[in-house]
Design an enzyme around this catalytic site. Structure first.
Site, short mmCIF file in Angstrom:
data_model
loop_
_atom_site.label_atom_id
_atom_site.label_comp_id
_atom_site.label_asym_id
_atom_site.label_seq_id
_atom_site.Cartn_x
_atom_site.Cartn_y
_atom_site.Cartn_z
CB SER A 138 -76.22 54.52 38.88
OG SER A 138 -77.15 54.86 38.00
CE1 TYR B 198 -83.05 58.52 38.01
CE2 TYR B 198 -81.64 56.73 37.33
CZ TYR B 198 -81.92 57.86 37.55
OH TYR B 198 -80.86 59.00 37.48
CB THR C 72 -83.42 59.23 41.76
OG1 THR C 72 -81.85 58.78 42.11
CG2 THR C 72 -83.40 60.41 40.98
CE LYS D 44 -78.07 61.53 44.13
NZ LYS D 44 -78.48 62.17 42.98
CG HIS E 156 -79.90 64.29 39.03
ND1 HIS E 156 -80.83 63.30 39.54
CD2 HIS E 156 -79.42 63.56 38.03
CE1 HIS E 156 -80.49 62.32 38.64
NE2 HIS E 156 -79.82 62.73 37.98
#
Length: 364
Positions: A106, A130, A156, A231, A255
């Site tokens: 992440s 992100y 994402t 995603k 999510h």
């Protein structure tokens, strides 16, 4: 008591993880309808086993983006894993490497890109991205992931803001003082402190770009040579846009049911996306996996690989790297047994003929 299932590890982890962190990991959006659907919708699917198929020996391996994996199971990006265990993402990534499966780091991790890369040289790792308001900062994350040997970027797209997570509001969630967002320096690293509500939601609202659009996907595709996977796709329409832009993969994901309550379970959305673009891009599923039969069902409905996040955190909390390895071993054994008893020798043998919705039998 022996821990023999993912749910056993979940229950044990609930006893070990501090409340602030536990509620962050386990909660969903709103009234958690979609969170329940992520599990219950797997229960509404029936496996139709075939007999006498000569499945005494099975091969669970698969190949994605030219990389061979020992099984079609990988670990999804999950934030701030050092809240569950001191080694956090490093232990999780080492477990994935030891079992020959993909690990996804992440952006908002408590172990840096470089830490994870140094601990797992040679293994296949993907980096979840992100889009920050600061595009130079965002671009630097991609370049660091490329330099560190990560093999794909998982963008994402369903979180320009974080969803309504009431447990975090009640707890006034804050990242523990001894931890930071390890991929950053300055305010972006240390600002996950509650200002009266959920600290993580406040951080995301301040740092991420709420105007996220398909132009950002084009921007990412324009400057990285790594495969780009989007995603958070739940509809045929968005899957077609993504494929037409040239992404190499799609994560069918809600999510972890943490964004909008009342969206479909990932497994519900999977068939329409596979039908729309499954011949053009790799389609993965994330959400609701707790046992090997879930993996089998997702593969039958067209997923190339299946990913999970929370079960790895439960294993991590219980026994660090060994706990995650145990989770992976459990799911592998359960998938292998399901294949043997359903009559499938290889992953490619698992087709839509093997799984139907429960309504199939009410129509007979």
């Amino acid at each position: 008591m022996a821990l023999v299932s993912v749910l056993d590890y979940e229950q044990r982890a609930f006893e070990k993880i501090p409340r602030n962190a536990l509620d962050y990991y386990r909660s969903g959006a709103g009234n958690e309808l979609s969170m329940g659907l992520n599990r219950s919708c797997f229960d509404r699917l029936r496996i139709r086993p075939r007999m006498l198929q000569g499945s005494a020996e099975r091969d669970l391996s698969c190949t994605v983006f030219g990389e061979r994996f020992t099984m079609p199971i990988g670990i999804s990006p999950t934030a701030m894993q050092r809240m569950a265990h001191p080694e956090g993402e490093v232990a999780n990534a080492r477990a994935a490497a030891s079992r020959g499966v993909a690990f996804t780091l992440s952006t908002i991790s408590t172990s840096s890109i470089e830490e994870v890369a140094d601990a797992t040289r040679g293994s296949v790792k993907w980096f979840q991205l992100y889009i920050y308001r600061d595009r130079k900062l965002t671009g630097s994350l991609v370049r660091r992931a490329e330099k560190a040997g990560f093999r794909a970027i998982v963008l994402t797209v369903d979180a320009p803001l974080f969803g309504l997570r009431r447990a975090d509001l009640r707890n006034k969630f804050s990242l523990p003082e001894h931890l930071t967002m390890a991929n950053f320096v300055g305010k972006a690293a240390t600002s996950v402190r509650s200002q009266g509500g959920s600290g993580i939601n406040e951080y995301i609202a301040e740092q991420l770009d709420p105007a996220l659009s398909w132009d950002d996907v084009k921007w990412l595709l324009s400057f990285t040579k790594l495969p780009v996977i989007v995603k958070g796709i739940l509809t045929r329409e968005d899957a077609l846009i993504a494929a037409n832009l040239g992404v190499q993969g799609i994560f069918v994901s809600n999510h972890g049911a943490r964004q909008v309550d009342s969206v479909p379970a990932s497994i519900e959305a999977l068939p329409e996306i596979v039908k729309a673009v499954g011949d053009r891009v790799e389609v993965f599923l994330d959400g609701g996996i707790t046992q090997g039969t879930d993996v089998f069902k997702a593969l039958a409905l067209g997923a190339r690989m299946v990913f999970f996040g929370r079960p790895a955190v439960w294993g991590l909390a219980v026994d660090g790297q060994r706990g995650v390895e145990s989770i992976l071993d459990i799911l592998r054994k359960e998938l292998d047994l399901t294949m043997a008893l359903a009559g499938c020798r290889t992953i490619k043998d698992i087709t839509s003929n093997y799984v139907v919705h429960e309504s199939f039998y009410s129509k007979l």
